[in-house]
Design an enzyme around this catalytic site. Structure first.
Site, PDB file in Angstrom:
ATOM      1  N   TYR A 113      -5.721   4.874  -0.503  1.00 33.74           N
ATOM      2  CA  TYR A 113      -7.216   4.616  -0.253  1.00 33.74           C
ATOM      3  C   TYR A 113      -7.456   4.057   1.059  1.00 33.74           C
ATOM      4  O   TYR A 113      -8.542   4.014   1.541  1.00 33.74           O
ATOM      5  CB  TYR A 113      -7.699   3.827  -1.582  1.00 33.74           C
ATOM      6  CG  TYR A 113      -7.301   2.265  -1.345  1.00 33.74           C
ATOM      7  CD1 TYR A 113      -8.523   1.459  -0.677  1.00 33.74           C
ATOM      8  CD2 TYR A 113      -6.301   1.750  -1.605  1.00 33.74           C
ATOM      9  CE1 TYR A 113      -8.242   0.228  -0.418  1.00 33.74           C
ATOM     10  CE2 TYR A 113      -6.229   0.195  -1.164  1.00 33.74           C
ATOM     11  CZ  TYR A 113      -7.169  -0.544  -0.542  1.00 33.74           C
ATOM     12  OH  TYR A 113      -6.996  -1.759  -0.581  1.00 33.74           O
ATOM     13  N   CYS A 126      -6.970  -4.358  -1.560  1.00 27.87           N
ATOM     14  CA  CYS A 126      -8.080  -5.277  -1.138  1.00 27.87           C
ATOM     15  C   CYS A 126      -9.124  -5.404  -2.325  1.00 27.87           C
ATOM     16  O   CYS A 126      -9.767  -6.670  -2.148  1.00 27.87           O
ATOM     17  CB  CYS A 126      -8.971  -4.248  -0.451  1.00 27.87           C
ATOM     18  SG  CYS A 126     -10.054  -2.551  -1.040  1.00 27.87           S
ATOM     19  N   TRP A 175       0.867  -1.260   0.198  1.00 25.81           N
ATOM     20  CA  TRP A 175       0.023   0.021  -0.083  1.00 25.81           C
ATOM     21  C   TRP A 175       0.791   1.307   0.049  1.00 25.81           C
ATOM     22  O   TRP A 175       0.071   2.269   0.254  1.00 25.81           O
ATOM     23  CB  TRP A 175      -0.956  -0.017   1.375  1.00 25.81           C
ATOM     24  CG  TRP A 175      -1.973  -0.956   1.114  1.00 25.81           C
ATOM     25  CD1 TRP A 175      -3.316  -0.504   0.618  1.00 25.81           C
ATOM     26  CD2 TRP A 175      -2.046  -2.321   1.383  1.00 25.81           C
ATOM     27  NE1 TRP A 175      -4.101  -1.966   0.669  1.00 25.81           N
ATOM     28  CE2 TRP A 175      -3.272  -2.799   1.288  1.00 25.81           C
ATOM     29  CE3 TRP A 175      -1.199  -3.280   1.959  1.00 25.81           C
ATOM     30  CZ2 TRP A 175      -3.656  -4.149   1.318  1.00 25.81           C
ATOM     31  CZ3 TRP A 175      -1.398  -4.615   2.039  1.00 25.81           C
ATOM     32  CH2 TRP A 175      -2.766  -4.822   1.793  1.00 25.81           C
ATOM     33  N   HIS A 177     -13.383  -0.104   1.194  1.00 28.57           N
ATOM     34  CA  HIS A 177     -12.938  -1.534   1.474  1.00 28.57           C
ATOM     35  C   HIS A 177     -13.501  -2.655   0.784  1.00 28.57           C
ATOM     36  O   HIS A 177     -14.855  -2.562   1.018  1.00 28.57           O
ATOM     37  CB  HIS A 177     -12.455  -1.783   2.724  1.00 28.57           C
ATOM     38  CG  HIS A 177     -11.816  -3.099   3.260  1.00 28.57           C
ATOM     39  ND1 HIS A 177     -10.660  -3.310   2.591  1.00 28.57           N
ATOM     40  CD2 HIS A 177     -12.180  -4.044   4.218  1.00 28.57           C
ATOM     41  CE1 HIS A 177     -10.260  -4.634   3.090  1.00 28.57           C
ATOM     42  NE2 HIS A 177     -11.308  -4.929   3.898  1.00 28.57           N
ATOM     43  N   ASP A 219     -13.273 -11.799   4.695  1.00 27.70           N
ATOM     44  CA  ASP A 219     -12.302 -10.857   4.070  1.00 27.70           C
ATOM     45  C   ASP A 219     -10.847 -11.428   3.990  1.00 27.70           C
ATOM     46  O   ASP A 219     -10.100 -11.955   5.057  1.00 27.70           O
ATOM     47  CB  ASP A 219     -12.097  -9.851   4.937  1.00 27.70           C
ATOM     48  CG  ASP A 219     -11.542  -8.512   4.468  1.00 27.70           C
ATOM     49  OD1 ASP A 219     -10.871  -8.630   3.580  1.00 27.70           O
ATOM     50  OD2 ASP A 219     -11.607  -7.401   5.107  1.00 27.70           O
TER      51      ASP A 219
END
Length: 772
Positions: free
Chosen positions: A602, A348, A313, A407, A430
């Protein structure tokens, strides 16, 4: 001929050799010799001497010459005919070899096989089928089953029925139970004679025919834990191999086209590889969608088990692939299986796209779900804590919690027999590695019913997901005298939770309105501010690490701050940030307001502080003023190279006379143009070719470098990249590919555009493919 297997030993799985070459684990009738785990033993029962009534073994041998798996018929009946491995002559994605068709079926449903014998079938000839899966097949574990025509396995409910016989050909109907393990099963066939006392005598020699079959979850079977009643849902969440994953923020929702490609041979291969080689789930539990989906959420990321995808990220992707460049799961799975090493990199929506692929490949109804303004609670307080100093500066270095612009996770459909009644249905799962669960980076499955009602004691990981959709933001503001003021900001988390609507047209354009988007926020939370919603928050808070956070009340306020949303700003444009300040009291108020613009990942983490201004206003009684901060292109353009286009505005205000404090944050995303993707034909027949042209106009006042287009279409076109070099300011760049239609239905071609200065830009078109 695809699907027809003769009595050659080469058809045995090397890991599962013929009976003559291994000690087979089994359970037999009393008085017979058995083998268990390689150790031979016998039941100690007296052997009866032969008598006139003892049935004799027929002298005539009955050999099975071949087994036809009826792949075409079975795959249609089991809704598996789109799987690439069911097509005779398919190309193996790894070896590039031409392969025979393989049988893919769903559990809890009969399938047909045709057996050809060496002679006409007699009346007293029966047939035995031995089904096994796993390295150590045992009847006690349910992964060894020996069934004979007309009988049903009492322990596992496998059965085989003689459906018809004509001459040398017999047809068998085999039933696999709706709770059996999913995976690649071994099936062995031989002809037998059953005596009056039940003794089974083989009529065949050692040339037993062995084949393999993929057995998957079955959303069409009422007894299966993943059963779905609605056919529209089954077509979308099991059979649809293309779709959309929603990104952006709640004010600017962007439907990203995604090629799930669950029917590609590499997808099924990868799903079974990670289950067989990386998981520690015993074969006994391989039939549970609860445990399979939970384990898959760990295996899709590489944080613990050398799984499929590595997350990153920080914007540095030079040693891998930028997450924004992926347009589907197939290229990721292909690369993973070639190297058996995690693919770099994902975020994600990529994790979710891959999770949808592997779960649908196994037959679990699955969808990608986006939560906008998604909270990330790191300490179990079920609140998101923001910190400010006495100089009205946000202190992100103290913030361990965050609110992501969006997300993406998944939902899998299943019953939950491990929970009390009423918690079945959609379960949140997830695969993005955020926090550990039982020491592993995974999350879920968590019942949406439990999440909505704040029942955070229900497994798995319900508190974390509850906070993602319904946490309150708490601002901890330090005052000049050293005291701390606590401000609550409610209704700012969990907005416009989105998924692709079941049954929506595949021929959709990429636009801001997203007519195919379904808002499912009401499945996660009651309407904001209602008594039911507040009750769920308080109920959950009682089990949090900070149950007293709501005991302190908010201070009185007589000055209001109304932030005007920044919306519809295109990359390369200037814009304004506006705040309306209103004094509702009968006295003048001295108001200070600090506005800070930052670029952010993000995930909500600050990247660069782009601009900051402090405003001081004297407001007369019952008056209002507008504060405006202007932002020019040069203030932000150089910082957009990681292609996120995400901005955060921090607001901190104060009123001198009353000590009132105002704190808020707002997120928005710069818009970008999308490529035009146009097919040469709107409709073609299977085997016919057509061309697809993509074009994109450079919206910037500078040249853009390292431009390239990528094209792919599930089941019809593997990912193809075309480089176009440097494009001048305002110029249009084009690329074209040829696609050969391989199967009937909708062929969705996804095209993405990427360059050094911009990315995360996709478009698509749809071509109708008709049968010949």
């Amino acid at each position: 001929m695809g699907g027809v297997y003769s009595t050659l030993s080469s058809y045995f799985d090397p890991a599962d050799p013929p009976r003559a070459h291994r000690a087979e684990s089994s359970v037999s009738l009393p008085g017979r010799r058995i083998n268990t785990g390689g150790e031979t033993c016998n039941f100690h029962e007296p052997v009866k001497p032969p008598s006139a009534d003892t049935p004799k073994k027929p002298k005539k041998a009955v050999e099975i010459e071949s087994v036809d798996l009826c792949i075409g018929e079975n795959s249609r009946d089991h809704h598996t005919d789109d799987y690439e491995v069911c097509q005779d002559g398919y190309i193996d994605d790894l070896t590039k070899e031409v392969k025979k068709a393989q049988l893919v079926i769903r559990r809890g449903q009969t399938f047909k096989v045709k057996i050809t014998l060496n002679d006409k079938c007699s009346e007293d000839t029966q047939f035995r089928v031995i089904s096994t899966i796993g390295k150590i097949p045992l009847a006690s574990k349910g992964n060894y089953n020996e069934i004979i025509t007309g009988r049903k396995s009492k322990e596992t409910n496998w059965s085989v029925k003689l459906d018809s016989k004509e001459g040398k050909t017999v047809e068998l109907l085999i039933y696999s139970p709706p709770k059996c393990a999913v995976g690649k099963w071994n099936l062995k066939f031989d002809a037998v004679y059953v005596g009056d006392d039940g003794e089974v005598i083989s009529l065949s020699t050692d040339k037993t025919v062995a084949i393999q079959a993929y057995i998957l979850f079955n959303a069409w079977c009422k007894e299966d834990a993943v059963y779905m009643k609605d056919e529209t849902w089954r077509k979308e969440y099991v059979l649809n191999d293309t779709g959309k994953i929603y990104t952006g923020n709640y004010k600017q929702i962007y439907g990203r086209p995604w090629n799930f490609g669950q029917f590609e041979s590499i997808s099924l291969e990868t799903a079974l590889y990670v289950l067989n080689e990386l998981t520690k789930i015993p074969i006994t539990f391989r039939g549970s969608p609860t445990l399979i989906s939970r384990k898959m959420s760990a295996l899709v990321n590489s944080s613990d088990d050398n799984g499929i995808l590595t997350g990153r990220w920080d914007g540095e992707y030079s040693d891998g692939v930028s997450p924004t460049k992926w347009t589907g799961s197939v290229a990721i799975l292909q690369k993973y299986m070639e190297t058996k090493q995690p693919v770099e990199y994902g975020q994600c929506w990529v994790f979710s796209g891959v999770m949808t692929t592997v779960c649908r490949a196994l037959g679990i109804p699955t969808r990608s779900v986006t939560n906008f303004a998604s909270a990330h609670d790191t300490d179990g307080s079920l609140t998101i804590d923001m910190h400010w100093d006495e100089n009205e500066e946000h202190m992100p270095e103290l913030d361990t919690d965050s609110v992501w612009n969006f997300h993406v996770w998944n939902e899998c459909w299943m019953t939950r027999p491990d929970l009390q009644e009423g918690y079945g249905g959609w379960q949140a799962v997830d695969a993005t590695p955020q926090e550990t669960s039982d020491g592993i980076y995974c999350a879920g499955p968590a019942s949406l019913v439990a999440i909505k009602n704040g029942n955070v004691g229900v497994t798995f990981d319900t508190p974390f997901i509850f906070a993602e959709v319904n946490a309150d933001k708490v601002h901890w503001v330090k005052q000049k005298d050293g005291s701390i003021e606590k401000l609550f900001e409610r209704s700012v988390v969990g907005k416009k939770i989105s998924t692709k609507r079941a049954g929506s047209s595949r021929d959709f354009s990429v636009d801001m309105w997203n007519p195919d988007r379904e808002d499912i926020t009401d499945q996660y939370k009651y309407p904001e501010g209602t008594s039911e919603e507040r009750a769920a928050v308080w109920r959950a808070n009682e089990m949090s690490t900070k149950p007293t956070v709501y005991t302190e009340g908010d201070s009185q306020k007589d000055v209001t701050f109304r932030v005007e949303e920044v919306d519809n700003v295109f990359l390369g444009s200037s814009f304004e940030i506006r705040v309306v300040i209103k004094n509702t009291s009968d006295e003048k108020r001295s108001v200070g307001l600090t506005v800070t613009l930052c670029s952010v990942y993000y995930t909500g983490i600050n990247k660069t502080k782009l601009k900051r201004e402090r405003f001081a206003k004297e407001l007369k009684p019952k008056s209002e003023e507008v504060v405006i901060m202007k932002v020019e292109v040069d203030d932000y353009l150089a910082d957009m190279k990681d292609h996120t286009y995400a901005m955060k505005i921090n607001y901190l205000g104060s009123v001198r006379e009353t000590k009132q404090i105002f704190a808020s944050q707002d997120d928005f995303r710069l818009r970008t143009l999308v490529p035009d993707v146009i097919p040469s034909k709107k409709s073609v027949a299977v085997g016919e070719s057509f061309k697809v042209k993509a074009s994109f106009k450079n919206p910037l006042d500078i040249s853009i470098q390292n431009c390239e287009f990528t094209f792919e279409a599930a089941g019809n076109l593997k990912p193809v990249t075309i480089s176009k070099g440097t494009i001048g300011a305002g110029e249009v760049v084009e690329a074209e590919v040829e696609v050969t239609a391989k199967r009937a239905g909708h062929c969705v071609v996804i095209s993405s555009f990427e360059c050094k200065e911009m990315g995360d830009i996709q478009g698509q078109c749809t071509v109708e493919v008709k049968r010949k």
